[in-house]
Design an enzyme around this catalytic site. Structure first.
Site, PDB file in Angstrom:
ATOM      1  N   HIS A  75      -1.952  -7.427  -7.774  1.00 31.30           N
ATOM      2  CA  HIS A  75      -1.119  -7.122  -6.622  1.00 31.30           C
ATOM      3  C   HIS A  75      -0.859  -8.396  -5.826  1.00 31.30           C
ATOM      4  O   HIS A  75      -1.612  -9.370  -5.917  1.00 31.30           O
ATOM      5  CB  HIS A  75      -1.790  -6.065  -5.751  1.00 31.30           C
ATOM      6  CG  HIS A  75      -1.823  -4.714  -6.401  1.00 31.30           C
ATOM      7  ND1 HIS A  75      -2.262  -3.588  -5.761  1.00 31.30           N
ATOM      8  CD2 HIS A  75      -1.456  -4.310  -7.646  1.00 31.30           C
ATOM      9  CE1 HIS A  75      -2.158  -2.546  -6.574  1.00 31.30           C
ATOM     10  NE2 HIS A  75      -1.673  -2.966  -7.726  1.00 31.30           N
ATOM     11  N   GLU A  77      -1.157  -9.172  -2.676  1.00 29.19           N
ATOM     12  CA  GLU A  77      -2.225  -9.591  -1.779  1.00 29.19           C
ATOM     13  C   GLU A  77      -3.425 -10.127  -2.559  1.00 29.19           C
ATOM     14  O   GLU A  77      -4.100 -11.058  -2.102  1.00 29.19           O
ATOM     15  CB  GLU A  77      -2.627  -8.478  -0.807  1.00 29.19           C
ATOM     16  CG  GLU A  77      -3.162  -7.209  -1.438  1.00 29.19           C
ATOM     17  CD  GLU A  77      -2.102  -6.183  -1.772  1.00 29.19           C
ATOM     18  OE1 GLU A  77      -2.340  -4.996  -1.516  1.00 29.19           O
ATOM     19  OE2 GLU A  77      -1.040  -6.543  -2.318  1.00 29.19           O
ATOM     20  N   CYS A 103      -3.012  -0.845  -1.451  1.00 32.77           N
ATOM     21  CA  CYS A 103      -3.712   0.278  -2.069  1.00 32.77           C
ATOM     22  C   CYS A 103      -5.181   0.219  -1.616  1.00 32.77           C
ATOM     23  O   CYS A 103      -5.611  -0.773  -1.005  1.00 32.77           O
ATOM     24  CB  CYS A 103      -3.603   0.207  -3.596  1.00 32.77           C
ATOM     25  SG  CYS A 103      -4.459  -1.207  -4.330  1.00 32.77           S
ATOM     26  N   CYS A 106      -7.259  -2.879  -2.910  1.00 34.93           N
ATOM     27  CA  CYS A 106      -6.846  -4.102  -2.216  1.00 34.93           C
ATOM     28  C   CYS A 106      -7.317  -4.078  -0.763  1.00 34.93           C
ATOM     29  O   CYS A 106      -7.684  -5.117  -0.208  1.00 34.93           O
ATOM     30  CB  CYS A 106      -5.340  -4.297  -2.296  1.00 34.93           C
ATOM     31  SG  CYS A 106      -4.792  -4.842  -3.938  1.00 34.93           S
TER      32      CYS A 106
END
Length: 159
Positions: A75, A77, A103, A106
């Site tokens: 992802h 991040e 999510c 994360c």
């Protein structure tokens, strides 16, 4: 037109970074800033040195895991946080600007790194068709400030 805030500039940059993504399903960008300075950037996609989904599987993207998520992608991040860690950047009290709310996995990473504030543009829950943003709820529960980014009407948006 008024002078844009750092929030506006960093979210605009996150939107532009999303365009670098090789993901076929969703393009996401992230900016990590600390003391009004950019400390790391990221966008979603497979780890460097593996496959670019839009080149390898342009019609359908990479294979899905048992939960229906990308089997290769990091992802946005995650990429920004991993780059900061690789370069020994302390993220305590940093601010994350991201085009899609985090999510739950994360969110755990965001919390663990000491990031104090998160601005997101779009809802992960809406994208996934689920009832609520678990990552946002987790972060708020444990004291991280999380805001849905709203652009200012007098600040011109590029994307």
């Amino acid at each position: 037109m008024t002078i844009p805030s750092f929030d506006d500039i960093y979210m605009e940059l996150a939107q532009n970074l999303a365009r670098k993504s090789h993901c076929v399903k969703m393009k996401v960008g992230a900016v990590l800033a600390k003391d009004t300075r950019i400390v790391s950037l990221g966008y979603n996609g497979p780890p460097a040195g593996t496959h670019n989904c839009d080149e390898e599987w342009p019609e359908r993207g990479c294979e899905r895991d048992r939960k229906g998520s990308c089997s290769l992608a990091l992802h946005a991040e995650e990429n920004a946080i991993l780059y900061a860690a690789k370069n020994k950047v302390d993220l305590t009290d940093a601010v994350l600007y991201i085009t899609l709310s985090p999510c739950l996995p994360c969110a755990r990473t965001i919390f663990s790194t000491g990031i104090k504030k998160v601005y997101f543009l779009h809802s992960y829950a809406e994208y996934k068709g689920i009832t609520h943003d678990e990552g946002v709820n987790f972060l708020r529960k444990f004291g991280v400030e999380v805001y849905k980014y709203e652009s200012k009407p007098d600040v011109e948006q590029l994307v």
